[in-house]
Design a protein around this motif. Structure first.
Motif, short mmCIF file in Angstrom:
data_model
loop_
_atom_site.label_atom_id
_atom_site.label_comp_id
_atom_site.label_asym_id
_atom_site.label_seq_id
_atom_site.Cartn_x
_atom_site.Cartn_y
_atom_site.Cartn_z
N ASP A 269 0.82 -1.21 0.00
CA ASP A 269 0.00 0.00 0.00
C ASP A 269 0.85 1.27 0.00
O ASP A 269 0.72 2.13 -0.87
N GLY A 372 -6.09 0.91 2.35
CA GLY A 372 -5.94 -0.06 1.28
C GLY A 372 -6.55 -1.40 1.59
O GLY A 372 -7.12 -2.06 0.71
N PHE A 513 -6.02 6.28 -0.62
CA PHE A 513 -6.89 5.13 -0.84
C PHE A 513 -8.34 5.41 -0.45
O PHE A 513 -9.23 4.67 -0.85
N LYS A 537 -6.08 -8.73 -1.77
CA LYS A 537 -5.78 -7.53 -2.57
C LYS A 537 -5.23 -7.91 -3.95
O LYS A 537 -4.27 -7.32 -4.45
#
Length: 630
Positions: A269, A372, A513, A537
């Protein structure tokens, strides 16, 4: 990042010595705004402001009148699309006197009324006094990056960026809302709009508030569609869309008239945010990374990020600053509790404060990778839920005689794998929501009964989460958990300690984010784009693959916490034994000492890792001494 405070009485009752009161309320927020201060008094309304100068340093003083001199605003945050809105308002005849985003908000209010919030893209909490309409209008940003507390006291509406400034107002006293203790013990935090202070509330994210002679009215202005799934796009099309949106939001959030940098954890992230910053900046991005002494890390379960941060820093060619933190946690705890206001007992607050304090030497604004996980599906509990669905298909006799038998009888509980495996087994066979609550809570219902003296209903602890599920849970389990986390876990834990700890160091943290337009688009991604087999993710990592080394993108997730477990066995042991002594626990009357002692003993013996539970008990006691005992 600034500090706001004030009061309003729609019955036109003014306060004697209002200016000294407002200055004292503002002084408590000096850490949020060390650069300037200002006060406004008009009859039954008073507002105080502390400024951290970031945009239009010369002309951005507050409280600020509107261009037409009709309304006055105090504002904490940043509006990233303010120049676009300024052009639109100028086209409607508004003549601006500054180049600040603050003036754009108040001018927008006089042009569009309450609908101004739907025009804003940024992080904010603000209050506008409208004397002609005899009302106060307030709002908090879409996801809750900036806090806004309030209380009604003897006809006065009192508000502020932090609770401590409310307590300065005559008649506002601090007492414990004991009904919230089960929630605090379950989550480490109390869900908004409630706080652990009796009668003091927090405005929920994505809400406005209006106080007038008709009373107090709250409205939700951001109600995104988090349940629809767009399966018409291919994986490549989704990658292109999210890549474009991330580049846009990072570029927008780099607007600043003061030095700006970023946190680099070595995870995907923060590293990806910096990769986009590199595309905008013509100078190496200033980054800060933290780590703890090897001897502390070796005695705890916190994973070190330093090795991966160094790899990312070399690849991204940043101005890299690495801090090895060795702190006196005993002295630090009381400072952090005072700044946090509410008990929010995540050890990441320690790390956040220390890295912001170091970054302040060179940077006033920092970009962070917070959010994130909630937006793109990064938490282990999302994967655990999927594995639980597979686990249910294993024949019952095999689960009982092999897997569950081994996990439940494994020696010790301090190993992260054993702890998580035991928690998984305990919750795997439950219905979806109960399973999720089991992953989220630090205590089971039985353990809570052993801990608390006061009666409680287990279902009440999760009522706020159930409400979110009822509204946003009409989709697959992965997205449902992400929606609940976005509305509860994110604003009440991660964003709250990020705001309070960065403010304590006079630093503003921005979170690309959590751009609300990005959130809306990402919510429509099929869940397989977020969780693909055992990979969390997934799509975000596929994008990151274009910009980052594979050992950064596909590495094991590490937390951002501090080695509290080791500290409680070493430098903080005496403090723990003193503050959680039998005498103290019984005097408070909230908890049963035998269970507290069991937590302490099993942690010190290495049989269980109870650092989070013990840290929250310590935080609560110091908070009680600071704000309740005074």
């Amino acid at each position: 990042m600034c500090g706001i405070a004030g009061y309003f009485n729609p019955e036109h009752r003014s306060i004697a010595e209002a200016l000294p009161l407002l200055r004292s309320m503002g002084d408590l927020l000096a850490h949020r705004g060390p650069d300037d201060h200002g006060e406004y008094v008009a009859g039954s309304c008073g507002m105080a402001f502390r400024r951290l100068a970031i945009i239009d340093i010369v002309h951005g003083q507050q409280p600020m009148y509107s261009p037409r001199q009709k309304s006055v605003i105090v504002f904490n945050g940043e509006i990233y699309n303010y120049q676009e809105l300024r052009r639109e308002l100028s086209g409607k005849g508004v003549v601006f006197r500054s180049n600040s985003d603050t003036e754009v908000i108040v001018a927008g209010y006089e042009t569009w009324g309450e609908e101004v919030v739907n025009k804003l893209r940024g992080i904010f909490s603000f209050a506008i006094h409208d004397p002609e309409k005899n009302l106060l209008f307030a709002a908090r940003d879409h996801v809750g990056v900036k806090p806004f507390y309030y209380v009604m006291q003897d006809g006065y509406f009192v508000f502020g960026s932090e609770i401590k400034t409310l307590l300065k107002f005559p008649g506002v006293t601090a007492s414990v809302r004991t009904s919230m203790l089960p929630r605090y013990m379950s989550f480490l935090w109390v869900p908004a709009p409630d706080t652990l202070f009796e009668n003091i509330s927090m405005l929920e994210p994505g809400h406005t508030l209006q106080v007038s002679q008709q009373g107090l009215v709250k409205k939700r202005y951001w109600n995104p569609d988090l349940t629809s799934c767009d399966s018409t796009r291919s994986e490549k099309q989704w990658m292109d869309l999210i890549d474009k949106e991330l580049r846009r939001t990072v570029k927008e959030q780099m607007i600043s008239d003061v030095p700006l940098g970023a946190f680099l954890s070595g995870g995907v992230d923060s590293s990806l945010i910096i990769a986009y910053m590199n595309q905008v900046s013509d100078q190496p991005v200033t980054t800060y990374t933290t780590g703890f002494r090897p001897e502390d890390m070796a005695k705890d379960v916190i994973l070190s990020d330093l090795e991966h941060a160094r790899i990312a820093a070399k690849h991204l060619n940043v101005a890299y600053n690495e801090l090895i933190l060795s702190t006196d946690v005993v002295d630090l705890l009381s400072k952090l509790v005072w700044h946090m206001d509410e008990p929010v007992a995540d050890s990441a607050a320690i790390t956040t404060y220390l890295i912001c304090k170091a970054a302040k030497e060179r940077c006033t604004v920092m970009l962070s990778g917070v959010g994130g996980d909630e937006v793109f599906g990064g938490y282990p509990r999302y994967l655990a839920n999927q594995i639980a669905d597979w686990y249910k298909h294993i024949p019952g006799f095999l689960r009982t005689t092999a897997i569950e038998w081994w996990v439940r009888r494994a020696a010790g509980g301090s190993s992260p794998f054993i702890r998580n495996a035991k928690k998984f087994i305990k919750n795997a066979n439950m219905p979806f929501l109960d399973r999720y609550f089991g992953y989220l809570s630090y205590y089971s219902e039985g353990e809570m009964q052993q801990l608390l003296n006061n009666d409680f209903k287990w279902a009440d602890i999760f009522s706020g989460h159930r409400n979110v599920y009822d509204e946003y849970g009409k989709t697959n389990p992965v997205q449902s958990m992400m929606n609940i986390d976005l509305k509860t876990f994110l604003p009440n834990l991660n964003l709250l300690y990020t705001d309070k700890m960065s403010s304590a160091a006079s630093v503003e943290v921005r979170v690309p984010f959590l751009d609300h337009l990005l959130i809306e688009k990402a919510a429509a991604m099929p869940s397989t784009m977020k969780l693909r087999r055992l990979e969390r993710k997934y799509l975000l990592k596929k994008i990151a693959d274009k910009y980052l080394p594979k050992e950064i993108v596909w590495r094991k997730k590490a937390g951002f916490g501090a080695p509290v477990g080791a500290w409680l066995k070493d430098q903080a042991k005496e403090m723990m034994l003193d503050l959680l002594s039998e005498e103290t626990i019984k005097r408070r009357g909230y908890f049963r000492y035998p269970f507290v002692k069991k937590l302490i003993d099993r942690h010190l013996d290495g049989f269980e890792y109870n650092a989070n539970q013990l840290w929250q008990l310590l935080w609560l006691e110091v908070w009680h001494q600071t704000f309740i005992d005074r």
